[in-house]
Design a protein around this motif. Structure first.
Motif, PDB file in Angstrom:
ATOM      1  N   ALA A  30      33.594   2.204  -5.651  1.00  0.00           N
ATOM      2  CA  ALA A  30      32.906   0.932  -5.403  1.00  0.00           C
ATOM      3  C   ALA A  30      32.638   0.724  -3.921  1.00  0.00           C
ATOM      4  CB  ALA A  30      33.724  -0.230  -5.961  1.00  0.00           C
ATOM      5  N   ASP A  54      29.135  -1.244  -3.334  1.00  0.00           N
ATOM      6  CA  ASP A  54      29.063  -2.236  -4.400  1.00  0.00           C
ATOM      7  C   ASP A  54      30.140  -3.307  -4.275  1.00  0.00           C
ATOM      8  OD1 ASP A  54      26.858  -1.103  -5.621  1.00  0.00           O
ATOM      9  OD2 ASP A  54      28.073   0.235  -6.867  1.00  0.00           O
ATOM     10  N   ARG A 114      20.730  -7.247  -2.988  1.00  0.00           N
ATOM     11  CA  ARG A 114      21.251  -5.898  -3.175  1.00  0.00           C
ATOM     12  C   ARG A 114      21.448  -5.283  -1.795  1.00  0.00           C
ATOM     13  NH1 ARG A 114      21.694  -2.042  -7.051  1.00  0.00           N
ATOM     14  NH2 ARG A 114      21.238   0.165  -6.580  1.00  0.00           N
TER      15      ARG A 114
END
Length: 917
Positions: free
Chosen positions: A443, A448, A98
């Motif tokens: 995004a 992301d 992540r």
């Protein structure tokens, strides 16, 4: 102990790996030093005990395996950190990653910057300028419906939102700021700025107290009170201030110098409290440790189009190009190439150390000018609009790497970017698509994915001001992404001629058959309206830029190879290329449409000449400058004449790969906007043009003037713009006195082209038509003599030329030619002097071979050239023989006189040539 046969291999169940379904972090994002809690969500079908080990991507050691799925970590620096959790069931390990964003704390209020498009959070609107249409448009940020378009002044360049909700717009060509209602766009006020100051950047201080305007032409920064709209300060900065950025606390103002000095770029910093310049941030010349290659190169930062301050207030980013003025056959022995002439860069300034972060300078490979930069709310990513490539890149602020090309293609010539406050929508101003496009970039801003989704495009111009062909041509002119224009997206015409202007650079074009060449402006030249283009007049149609596209830019060209190869079409000045490519013709139409001249900020507030300028105009006429710089265009370029005014040097190189002996005459229109001067840029100022000129040359004579006259002339030159009345070359009166020692002589006077070979009078007569009937002559003899005078020939016969033959026992004469029109300024007065009065001697007069005499003769020649009764300086006077050899050369002095003394020759055919330079 295992008992044989008790278990078979099939009865052993396979080990099932753990499943790591998610990683969460709190907070995400986080500021530097904040403790972040990470939690992994994992399961195991076998029911095995799972252990967790974490790697945080910041160089710290991984955590030891533990049975808890949660851990904490504090990051010591900003960045996008790839946090990885490895989950093991004791046999098999699986992992998941992540991105954790860590950032510096924001400033209290966000910084401000000048822009072509802004987001109005209070009304949920987007405002944008339409420079060519002279309007601005308001768009609903949600529905993307254009609410209205309203006219403002000519060439609106940027806009800003005031605390009262009004919209302020800078209009460059009108030198005005328009203040509009933020509700319906109606006009509230028009603020007249100093004549010709050329405002471009406009920005509001975040505290709302002041509005700042960069007056590009005047070289000043203007400050206004936002409540009263009164001008409260004018600060001189230097040439071409353009983009503005203001710190979040409103204390620091950064202004870019658009056209850079020779060896570095500049960003000025102004203290808001005292409104004084506190420092100049220097952007270094890239010396290129690895030399010039496919991904990097040398050069000076130039065309500083945009500046913006990061949300944390710690850095300023500047979009620019990098001009490689270190390369060239005459500089380092290496030819310029499509990827080594101009490159795209983003520079950074550390606003704490007050120095450029040179190791963080980004060379944008395969890109043209970065016209706008917009940070995400965290400042962790920057959207960059590349004007010539029609695309938007996303740059990781921390790694300095290209995170993605998020939008390709974007609108045509994107020049402005803005985000909504949440950073979820990006709005792109397409200068040449006449539109605003909206993209979902959530995004990207949430770290992301590097993706953007087009939500819609809104036209912003209801009535296109350009003709269809000119608009197409302008799009071609700006489009570096077109492979016909150039290779790999580095160069378009606008790269050096943004908005039709110039970039103040001197490139070494020796490999192109030229030499050191100063980039010229296209403003007011109407394509070939002034005549052939470039300093050496090496193109006679704009379509000749096909050669630059094919050879210099690495493009395929707009004309097919087969068409290009026909006849002399593959040569500049060869057969015409017009009509072979619609897009090439359209580009020529756009360049031809550039018919306006920027107003000079050096004129009086009313636009009239100042007192010094008026005095300089008189000096201009007295010095006969209008001989070459006269007429409506302040140049004789259209006549096809080239001149040598003493500025040629070895670095001047060639013309079309051949000898270079003369140059085209540049226009004086808009001169204040086109420094440096001369073909090689060797004169930094107008005064340097004269002070550096060789003694006795046309320009050098100005240096002999008194300081008051010279400064007055320079003042006039700096004030010449499109409003200046025509200075026509006046009718000439050449008065030449000729004396000699010894025997009497014969004289034949003729008017011929100034560039005619001295011995080729007949050929010269075929080039130029006859004078008009109002040209008269007067001959005064210094002694009584029998003589035969024949006047002007039959003017009705095309190709004839004025000639006056005087035969007699003359020791001296004065010849005055009156009423020679300025349109004949390309001609020279030629006096051919014979030695004796005899048929033999006269037969030698005018012959190309000369004609020898038994013993040398000695001539002393003096004269005065007047224009309209006033002595005329700067007129070239040469003495040649019939073989074309120059015996002596000179130039009329400030009092219009010239003198040759003690000239000896053994040829009967001696010629005194009086010409204008």
């Amino acid at each position: 102990m295992l008992i044989a046969g008790l278990f078979s291999p099939a009865s052993l169940s396979a080990q099932v790996p753990p499943v790591v379904s998610a990683i969460s972090s709190t907070p995400r994002p986080a500021t530097i030093g904040t403790t972040v809690t990470f939690t992994a969500t994992a399961s195991d079908a076998d029911g095995d005990v799972l252990t967790y080990s974490w790697t945080f991507g910041d160089g710290t050691m991984p955590t030891p395996p533990a049975t808890t799925a949660t851990t904490t970590h504090a990051f010591a620096s900003e960045g996008h950190f790839q946090v990885t959790c490895q989950v093991s069931d004791g046999v098999i390990t699986r992992s998941r990653t992540r991105i954790q964003t860590v950032y510096e704390p924001f400033t209290t209020a966000p910084p401000a910057a000048s822009a072509t498009i802004v987001f109005d959070a209070g009304r949920n609107r987007v405002w944008t300028v339409n420079p060519d249409a002279g309007s601005i448009a308001a768009i609903d940020a949600g529905t993307l419906v254009k609410l209205f378009e309203v006219p403002v002044g000519r060439d609106p360049r940027s806009l800003a939102l005031a605390p009262d909700g009004s919209v302020w717009v800078s209009c460059q060509r009108d030198s005005q700021v328009h203040v509009l209602s933020g509700t319906d766009g109606s006009s509230i006020a028009t603020i007249a700025l100093p004549y010709g100051c050329g405002p471009i950047g406009i920005a509001m201080a975040p505290n709302g107290a002041a509005c700042y305007v960069a007056a590009s032409a005047a070289g000043t920064l203007l400050r206004f009170d936002t409540a009263t709209r009164a001008l409260t300060g004018t600060l001189a900065l230097g040439p071409t201030p353009r983009a503005i950025a203001i710190s979040g606390d409103s204390s620091r103002i950064l202004v870019t110098r658009f056209i850079s000095p020779v060896d570095h770029g500049e960003v000025w910093e102004v203290a808001a409290s005292s409104f004084t310049r506190t420092r100049t941030h220097l952007l270094a010349f890239d010396t290129g440790e690895g030399g010039d290659n496919a991904t990097a190169g040398r050069g000076v930062p130039n065309y500083l189009m945009h500046v913006t301050i990061s949300p944390d207030g710690r850095q300023a980013w500047i979009g620019a190009k990098k001009d490689n003025t270190a390369r060239g056959l005459l500089r380092d022995g290496k030819p310029l190439g499509f990827e080594s002439t101009v490159r795209s860069i983003i520079c950074r300034i550390d606003l704490q150390a007050n120095a450029e972060l040179l190791p963080r300078r980004r060379d944008n490979d395969d890109r043209e000018l970065p016209a706008a930069i917009c940070f995400t709310p965290l400042g962790d990513y920057a959207f960059v609009a590349f004007q010539g490539n029609n695309r938007i890149d996303v740059i990781d602020s921390y790694s300095n790497a290209r995170y993605a090309t998020a939008i390709d293609p974007a609108s045509l010539a994107p020049q402005g970017l803005c985000l909504d406050p949440l950073g979820s929508r990006l709005y792109v101003q397409g200068y040449l698509s006449r539109s605003v496009s909206a993209y979902d970039v959530s995004a990207v801003t949430q770290a992301d994915a590097p993706t953007a989704t087009l939500l819609g495009t809104t036209p912003t111009v209801a009535s296109e001001p350009l003709t269809p062909q000119v608009l197409i041509g302008k799009r071609v002119f700006y489009n570096a992404a077109d492979p016909r224009m150039g290779s790999s997206g580095y160069i378009s015409c606008a790269t050096c001629h943004l908005d039709g202007g110039h970039d103040g650079r001197v490139f070494d074009f020796s490999d192109r058959g030229e030499g050191f060449r100063n980039t010229t402006t296209l403003h007011g030249k109407r394509g070939t309206g002034h005549g052939r283009v470039h300093w050496t007049a090496n193109f006679d149609e704009i379509q000749d830029f096909e050669h630059a596209c094919r050879t210099d830019f690495g493009g395929t060209g707009f004309i097919s190879d087969a068409q290009f190869a026909i006849g002399t079409r593959n040569q500049p000045l060869g057969e015409s290329k017009a009509g072979l490519s619609a897009d090439l013709d359209a580009m020529a139409a756009y360049v031809t449409s550039l018919n306006s001249i920027p107003s000079s900020p050096n004129r009086s507030p009313t636009g009239a000449l100042t007192s010094a300028g008026s005095s300089g105009r008189a000096v201009f006429r007295r010095m006969n400058c209008q001989a070459c710089h006269g007429g409506a265009d302040f140049t004789d370029s259209a006549s096809g004449l080239l001149h040598d005014v003493g500025t040629l040097k070895p670095t001047s190189g060639k013309r079309l790969n051949g000898p270079l002996s003369r140059l085209d005459t540049p226009t004086l229109l808009g001169l204040s906007d086109t420094a440096p001067y001369l073909h090689d840029g060797s004169a930094a100022t107008l005064d340097d043009v004269f002070l550096q000129a060789p003694a006795g040359s046309a320009h050098g004579l100005v240096a002999d003037l008194g300081a008051a006259d010279r400064w007055a002339l320079v003042s006039f030159l700096a004030q010449i713009d499109g409003s200046e009345p025509i200075v026509q070359p006046a009718d000439r009166q050449l008065s030449v006195a000729v004396t000699r020692d010894g025997s009497p002589f014969a004289v034949l006077m003729a008017l011929a082209p100034e560039h005619a070979p001295p011995g080729d009078v007949a050929a010269a007569s075929r080039i130029f038509p006859a004078l008009s009937a109002d040209v008269t002559y007067t001959v005064t003899f210094g002694m009584s003599a029998s003589m035969l005078a024949t006047g002007l020939p039959d003017r009705s016969r095309e190709g004839s030329w004025p000639a006056l033959a005087i035969l007699g026992m003359l020791a001296a004469l004065t010849l005055t030619l009156n009423g020679l029109p300025g349109s004949h300024r390309g001609r020279a007065l030629i006096l051919m002097l014979g030695c004796l009065i005899s048929s033999t001697a006269m037969s030698s007069c005018g012959s190309s071979g000369g004609g020898g005499i038994a013993s040398p003769i000695q001539l002393s020649l003096s004269g005065t050239v007047t224009d309209g009764g006033s002595p005329t300086a700067g007129v070239a006077v040469d003495l040649t023989d019939g073989l074309g050899q120059v015996l002596a050369t000179g130039t009329t002095r400030t009092d219009g006189t010239f003198l040759f003394a003690g000239i000896q020759t053994t040829l009967a055919d001696v010629r005194l040539v009086v010409r204008r330079r």
